[in-house]
Design a protein around this motif. Structure first.
Motif, PDB file in Angstrom:
ATOM      1  N   GLY A 180     -47.247  25.562 -26.957  1.00 59.07           N
ATOM      2  CA  GLY A 180     -47.151  24.874 -25.672  1.00 59.07           C
ATOM      3  C   GLY A 180     -46.670  23.450 -25.791  1.00 59.07           C
ATOM      4  N   ILE A 181     -45.800  23.200 -26.774  1.00 63.83           N
ATOM      5  CA  ILE A 181     -45.281  21.852 -27.016  1.00 63.83           C
ATOM      6  C   ILE A 181     -43.785  21.840 -26.735  1.00 63.83           C
ATOM      7  CG2 ILE A 181     -45.001  20.000 -28.707  1.00 63.83           C
ATOM      8  CD1 ILE A 181     -47.332  21.251 -30.276  1.00 63.83           C
ATOM      9  N   LYS A 182     -43.329  20.824 -26.025  1.00 63.07           N
ATOM     10  CA  LYS A 182     -41.909  20.692 -25.734  1.00 63.07           C
ATOM     11  C   LYS A 182     -41.221  19.858 -26.819  1.00 63.07           C
ATOM     12  CE  LYS A 182     -42.338  20.952 -20.690  1.00 63.07           C
ATOM     13  NZ  LYS A 182     -42.070  20.255 -19.400  1.00 63.07           N
ATOM     14  N   PRO A 183     -40.061  20.277 -27.285  1.00 64.04           N
ATOM     15  CA  PRO A 183     -39.309  19.449 -28.243  1.00 64.04           C
ATOM     16  C   PRO A 183     -38.823  18.180 -27.552  1.00 64.04           C
ATOM     17  CG  PRO A 183     -37.987  21.318 -27.529  1.00 64.04           C
ATOM     18  CD  PRO A 183     -39.361  21.534 -26.967  1.00 64.04           C
ATOM     19  N   ILE A 184     -38.493  17.173 -28.348  1.00 62.76           N
ATOM     20  CA  ILE A 184     -38.039  15.907 -27.776  1.00 62.76           C
ATOM     21  C   ILE A 184     -36.596  15.635 -28.156  1.00 62.76           C
ATOM     22  CG2 ILE A 184     -40.361  14.908 -27.813  1.00 62.76           C
ATOM     23  CD1 ILE A 184     -39.432  13.249 -30.237  1.00 62.76           C
ATOM     24  N   GLU A 185     -35.996  14.725 -27.423  1.00 64.02           N
ATOM     25  CA  GLU A 185     -34.679  14.198 -27.768  1.00 64.02           C
ATOM     26  C   GLU A 185     -34.882  12.767 -28.238  1.00 64.02           C
ATOM     27  OE1 GLU A 185     -30.481  12.856 -25.629  1.00 64.02           O
ATOM     28  OE2 GLU A 185     -31.892  14.152 -24.556  1.00 64.02           O
ATOM     29  N   LEU A 186     -34.355  12.464 -29.396  1.00 65.48           N
ATOM     30  CA  LEU A 186     -34.561  11.138 -29.973  1.00 65.48           C
ATOM     31  C   LEU A 186     -33.710  10.085 -29.276  1.00 65.48           C
ATOM     32  CD1 LEU A 186     -34.646  12.029 -33.774  1.00 65.48           C
ATOM     33  CD2 LEU A 186     -36.582  11.701 -32.234  1.00 65.48           C
ATOM     34  N   HIS A 187     -34.289   8.886 -29.140  1.00 70.74           N
ATOM     35  CA  HIS A 187     -33.573   7.745 -28.594  1.00 70.74           C
ATOM     36  C   HIS A 187     -33.255   6.768 -29.723  1.00 70.74           C
ATOM     37  CE1 HIS A 187     -34.675   8.241 -24.073  1.00 70.74           C
ATOM     38  NE2 HIS A 187     -34.560   9.407 -24.678  1.00 70.74           N
TER      39      HIS A 187
END
Length: 360
Positions: A180-187
């Motif tokens: 139940g974890i969403k991946p992230i997009e790096l900044h």
């Protein structure tokens, strides 16, 4: 050490015991409100740099030999992902799961100091992975060393790589989805910060120190069992001896020996059995004590590093204004030397303990 119900990262120092609670005993990890604020303030500095188009390594420039090339915000975000992918090139058997968990905890602690300038969302997502026991597959070997370990961990944050979920190895995206974890997009800067620092060697070192302390306790017990079996004389353990040899470890060992032989009929019966015992027996306080002092020193170094900012560059905003400083806090020399010292002391302890066992 009793396992804590919850470990909170606060403004106070993080201890080896805290790390063990989360990495080995699966205590949940949380960030205090003050730490969350500190992380957000560090991120504000980076975003200001981007808005002002300042030339800052890894934020508005490429990395390594490409640091002379200025890049846009959109290109910087693509760069962060590429940094992770290019450095995730390890090989061989995976690191033990508790080691991977320990490294992730130290990544969180390092980033929580606020000097890396990553987003709060990124730190919280990493904590969520730890708390839901999603364990990235991290190859043990790699010429990039610590960059390799942290890159494989970071791949899973992006929904890439491989990870264990409930003991089953699958691709990173599936492992996150099941948890139940969403991946992230790096900044900007985040890819660089995720793979930087001394967190892997510090995490492994902390586990080693904790185990070394338990080995020291066991060695005292094993040695006294051998002492009794060999009909040793306890006069060599007189507190007066340790009082005139001013090393705290020796005194601790002498005190512990007296607790262990208290009310022992065997030691009392054979106290005058011989004039003097073999050196390996009568030197227990001196040898074990020196090893304890060495481990205490290593523990001090490791816990200092656990609470240090080891990224590059680091961001600051004080009376001199907002700025980023490139340096080498990501260098692990302090931990490397301490680990060498730990290895020497444990080798000496093993040799001394074995010599007593062989005499029995």
């Amino acid at each position: 050490m009793k396992t804590q119900e919850k470990v909170m990262i606060t403004e106070d120092d993080f201890s080896i015991g805290d790390l063990i609670s989360v990495a080995r005993h699966h205590a949940p990890l949380e960030l205090s409100m003050s730490v969350k604020k500190r992380i957000s303030q560090g991120r504000d500095i980076v975003e200001r740099f981007v808005e002002e188009e300042r030339v800052i390594y890894g934020i508005t420039t490429g990395v390594g030999e490409n640091s002379k090339i200025k890049i846009s915000a959109s290109d910087s975000r693509e760069l962060q992902k590429n940094i992770i992918m290019s450095h995730a090139c390890g090989m061989g058997d995976p690191l033990e799961k508790e080691i991977v968990r320990a490294i992730m905890v130290m990544m969180i602690k390092n980033l929580s100091l606020g000097y890396s300038g990553v987003r709060l969302e990124t730190v919280e997502r990493l904590a969520e992975i730890v708390n839901k026991d999603v364990i990235p597959f991290v190859p043990r070997e790699g010429s990039l060393g610590y960059l390799n370990h942290q890159a494989h961990i970071s791949l899973v944050l992006l929904g890439m790589g491989e990870a264990y979920n409930q003991g089953v190895l699958t691709d990173g995206e599936t492992a996150l989805k099941k948890a139940g974890i969403k991946p992230i997009e790096l900044h900007e800067k985040e890819g660089l910060s995720l793979i930087n620092g001394t967190v892997d060697m510090t995490a492994i070192g902390a586990l080693a120190v904790y185990d070394a302390i338990n080995v020291l306790k066991a060695s005292d017990i094993v040695s006294i069992i051998s002492f009794e079996a060999l009909k040793g004389t306890y006069y060599a353990f007189d507190p007066k001896i340790s009082k005139v040899k001013r090393h705290p470890g020796q005194k601790k060992t002498t005190d512990n020996i007296h607790k262990l032989i208290e009310n022992s009929e065997i030691t009392e019966k054979f106290k005058d059995y011989r004039t003097q015992d073999a050196l390996s027996i009568r030197s227990i306080p001196q040898v074990h004590g020196a090893c304890k002092d060495a481990v205490d020193y290593v523990r001090t170094i490791v816990e200092r590093e656990m609470n240090s900012a080891s990224d590059n560059p680091l961001v600051f905003d004080d009376q001199e204004g907002a700025r980023a400083i490139s340096s080498s806090n990501c260098h692990g020399e302090a931990i490397a030397l301490a680990m060498d010292f730990l290895a020497i002391s444990l080798s000496e302890l093993a040799k001394a303990t074995l010599s007593k066992i062989l005499r029995v």
